[in-house]
Scaffold this motif. Structure first.
Motif, PDB file in Angstrom:
ATOM      1  N   SER A 152       9.925  -6.611  12.170  1.00  0.00           N
ATOM      2  CA  SER A 152       8.932  -6.607  13.151  1.00  0.00           C
ATOM      3  C   SER A 152       7.848  -5.966  12.833  1.00  0.00           C
ATOM      4  N   ALA A 153       7.827  -4.483  12.388  1.00  0.00           N
ATOM      5  CA  ALA A 153       6.793  -3.919  12.396  1.00  0.00           C
ATOM      6  C   ALA A 153       7.151  -2.670  11.204  1.00  0.00           C
ATOM      7  N   VAL A 154       6.105  -2.063  10.817  1.00  0.00           N
ATOM      8  CA  VAL A 154       5.956  -1.237   9.689  1.00  0.00           C
ATOM      9  C   VAL A 154       5.150   0.121  10.216  1.00  0.00           C
ATOM     10  N   ARG A 155       5.701   1.221  10.219  1.00  0.00           N
ATOM     11  CA  ARG A 155       5.026   2.624  10.349  1.00  0.00           C
ATOM     12  C   ARG A 155       5.170   3.236   9.062  1.00  0.00           C
ATOM     13  N   ILE A 156       3.869   4.043   8.901  1.00  0.00           N
ATOM     14  CA  ILE A 156       3.797   4.762   7.756  1.00  0.00           C
ATOM     15  C   ILE A 156       3.205   6.321   8.468  1.00  0.00           C
ATOM     16  N   PRO A 157       4.317   6.885   8.800  1.00  0.00           N
ATOM     17  CA  PRO A 157       4.097   8.332   9.320  1.00  0.00           C
ATOM     18  C   PRO A 157       3.211   9.296   8.556  1.00  0.00           C
ATOM     19  N   GLU A 158       2.462   9.983   9.434  1.00  0.00           N
ATOM     20  CA  GLU A 158       1.840  11.225   8.443  1.00  0.00           C
ATOM     21  C   GLU A 158       2.676  12.309   7.864  1.00  0.00           C
ATOM     22  N   THR A 159       3.676  12.431   8.726  1.00  0.00           N
ATOM     23  CA  THR A 159       4.645  13.406   8.428  1.00  0.00           C
ATOM     24  C   THR A 159       6.022  12.855   8.699  1.00  0.00           C
ATOM     25  N   MET A 160       7.070  13.294   7.666  1.00  0.00           N
ATOM     26  CA  MET A 160       8.430  12.822   7.940  1.00  0.00           C
ATOM     27  C   MET A 160       9.084  13.964   8.270  1.00  0.00           C
ATOM     28  N   ARG A 173       0.760  -1.219   0.072  1.00  0.00           N
ATOM     29  CA  ARG A 173      -0.128   0.126  -0.078  1.00  0.00           C
ATOM     30  C   ARG A 173       0.696   1.263   0.098  1.00  0.00           C
ATOM     31  N   ALA A 174       2.044   1.185   0.671  1.00  0.00           N
ATOM     32  CA  ALA A 174       3.013   2.517   0.839  1.00  0.00           C
ATOM     33  C   ALA A 174       3.381   2.518  -0.586  1.00  0.00           C
ATOM     34  N   GLU A 175       3.574   1.643  -1.373  1.00  0.00           N
ATOM     35  CA  GLU A 175       4.518   1.479  -2.401  1.00  0.00           C
ATOM     36  C   GLU A 175       3.421   2.103  -3.592  1.00  0.00           C
ATOM     37  N   THR A 176       2.294   1.665  -3.424  1.00  0.00           N
ATOM     38  CA  THR A 176       1.199   2.015  -4.648  1.00  0.00           C
ATOM     39  C   THR A 176       0.826   3.256  -4.203  1.00  0.00           C
ATOM     40  N   ASN A 177       1.068   4.174  -3.078  1.00  0.00           N
ATOM     41  CA  ASN A 177       0.713   5.618  -3.030  1.00  0.00           C
ATOM     42  C   ASN A 177       2.126   6.365  -2.955  1.00  0.00           C
ATOM     43  N   ASN A 178       3.056   5.716  -2.916  1.00  0.00           N
ATOM     44  CA  ASN A 178       4.477   6.266  -2.807  1.00  0.00           C
ATOM     45  C   ASN A 178       4.615   6.932  -1.899  1.00  0.00           C
ATOM     46  N   VAL A 189       8.096   4.956   4.361  1.00  0.00           N
ATOM     47  CA  VAL A 189       7.915   4.129   5.492  1.00  0.00           C
ATOM     48  C   VAL A 189       9.098   4.071   6.450  1.00  0.00           C
ATOM     49  N   GLU A 190       8.709   3.317   7.413  1.00  0.00           N
ATOM     50  CA  GLU A 190       9.780   3.155   8.421  1.00  0.00           C
ATOM     51  C   GLU A 190       9.427   1.580   8.877  1.00  0.00           C
ATOM     52  N   VAL A 191      10.618   0.900   8.747  1.00  0.00           N
ATOM     53  CA  VAL A 191      10.467  -0.599   9.259  1.00  0.00           C
ATOM     54  C   VAL A 191      11.666  -1.035  10.298  1.00  0.00           C
ATOM     55  N   LEU A 192      11.014  -1.630  11.355  1.00  0.00           N
ATOM     56  CA  LEU A 192      11.703  -2.122  12.455  1.00  0.00           C
ATOM     57  C   LEU A 192      12.372  -3.713  12.103  1.00  0.00           C
ATOM     58  N   VAL A 193      13.961  -3.473  12.253  1.00  0.00           N
ATOM     59  CA  VAL A 193      14.538  -4.516  11.795  1.00  0.00           C
ATOM     60  C   VAL A 193      15.612  -4.834  12.968  1.00  0.00           C
ATOM     61  N   GLN A 194      15.597  -5.779  13.575  1.00  0.00           N
ATOM     62  CA  GLN A 194      16.576  -5.996  14.661  1.00  0.00           C
ATOM     63  C   GLN A 194      16.713  -4.873  15.591  1.00  0.00           C
ATOM     64  N   GLY A 195      15.757  -4.057  16.015  1.00  0.00           N
ATOM     65  CA  GLY A 195      15.540  -2.989  17.146  1.00  0.00           C
ATOM     66  C   GLY A 195      16.060  -1.647  16.324  1.00  0.00           C
ATOM     67  N   HIS A 196      16.095  -1.574  15.154  1.00  0.00           N
ATOM     68  CA  HIS A 196      16.542  -0.437  14.362  1.00  0.00           C
ATOM     69  C   HIS A 196      15.570   0.075  13.088  1.00  0.00           C
ATOM     70  N   TRP A 197      15.149   1.045  13.384  1.00  0.00           N
ATOM     71  CA  TRP A 197      14.096   1.719  12.506  1.00  0.00           C
ATOM     72  C   TRP A 197      14.841   2.232  11.112  1.00  0.00           C
ATOM     73  N   LEU A 198      14.542   1.608   9.980  1.00  0.00           N
ATOM     74  CA  LEU A 198      15.135   2.022   8.636  1.00  0.00           C
ATOM     75  C   LEU A 198      13.913   2.770   7.884  1.00  0.00           C
ATOM     76  N   ARG A 199      14.323   3.879   7.222  1.00  0.00           N
ATOM     77  CA  ARG A 199      13.385   4.744   6.640  1.00  0.00           C
ATOM     78  C   ARG A 199      13.762   4.771   5.041  1.00  0.00           C
ATOM     79  N   GLY A 200      12.697   4.856   3.980  1.00  0.00           N
ATOM     80  CA  GLY A 200      12.728   5.117   2.951  1.00  0.00           C
ATOM     81  C   GLY A 200      11.581   5.103   2.145  1.00  0.00           C
ATOM     82  N   THR A 201      11.484   4.995   0.897  1.00  0.00           N
ATOM     83  CA  THR A 201      10.310   4.766   0.193  1.00  0.00           C
ATOM     84  C   THR A 201      10.338   3.435  -0.477  1.00  0.00           C
TER      85      THR A 201
END
Length: 103
Positions: free
Chosen positions: A62-70, A16-21, A24-36
């Motif tokens: 572990s988790a995905v978050r799609i912030p309202e603002t970055m 859904r994030a890809e479709t809407n460009n 996102v932030e993804v939680l990988v082993q305790g670290h949040w990675l950001r990108g499109t």
């Protein structure tokens, strides 16, 4: 009474994030990675930033978050912090930590 249910998965959120460009932030082993999201399939996701691409296995997220603002902060902070410390060796163009002894 008729009820419907929706199951949201990491893959669903990323598609859904890809479709809407959306970033996102993804939680990988305790670290949040950001990108499109540059691409996602049943195995992994490609996160794209202005400086790099990261490939992450879906099973590692572990988790995905799609912030309202970055906020205007560097993406993939951990990588960016270390990259700022790197220097390019003139003899072969490789990256090296300042003060490191070359082999």
């Amino acid at each position: 009474m008729h009820s419907t249910s929706t199951i949201f998965t990491v893959g669903t959120a990323l598609r859904r994030a890809e479709t809407n460009n959306l970033p996102v932030e993804v939680l990988v082993q305790g670290h949040w990675l950001r990108g499109t999201v540059a691409g996602v399939d049943g195995q992994g996701v490609i996160l794209s930033t202005h400086a790099e691409h990261s490939v992450v296995r879906l099973e590692s997220i572990s988790a995905v978050r799609i912030p309202e603002t970055m906020a205007d902060v560097p993406v993939a902070e951990t990588f960016d912090q270390h990259r700022q410390q790197l220097a390019i060796r003139e003899e072969d163009g490789a990256f090296a930590m300042p003060g490191a002894v070359s082999a």
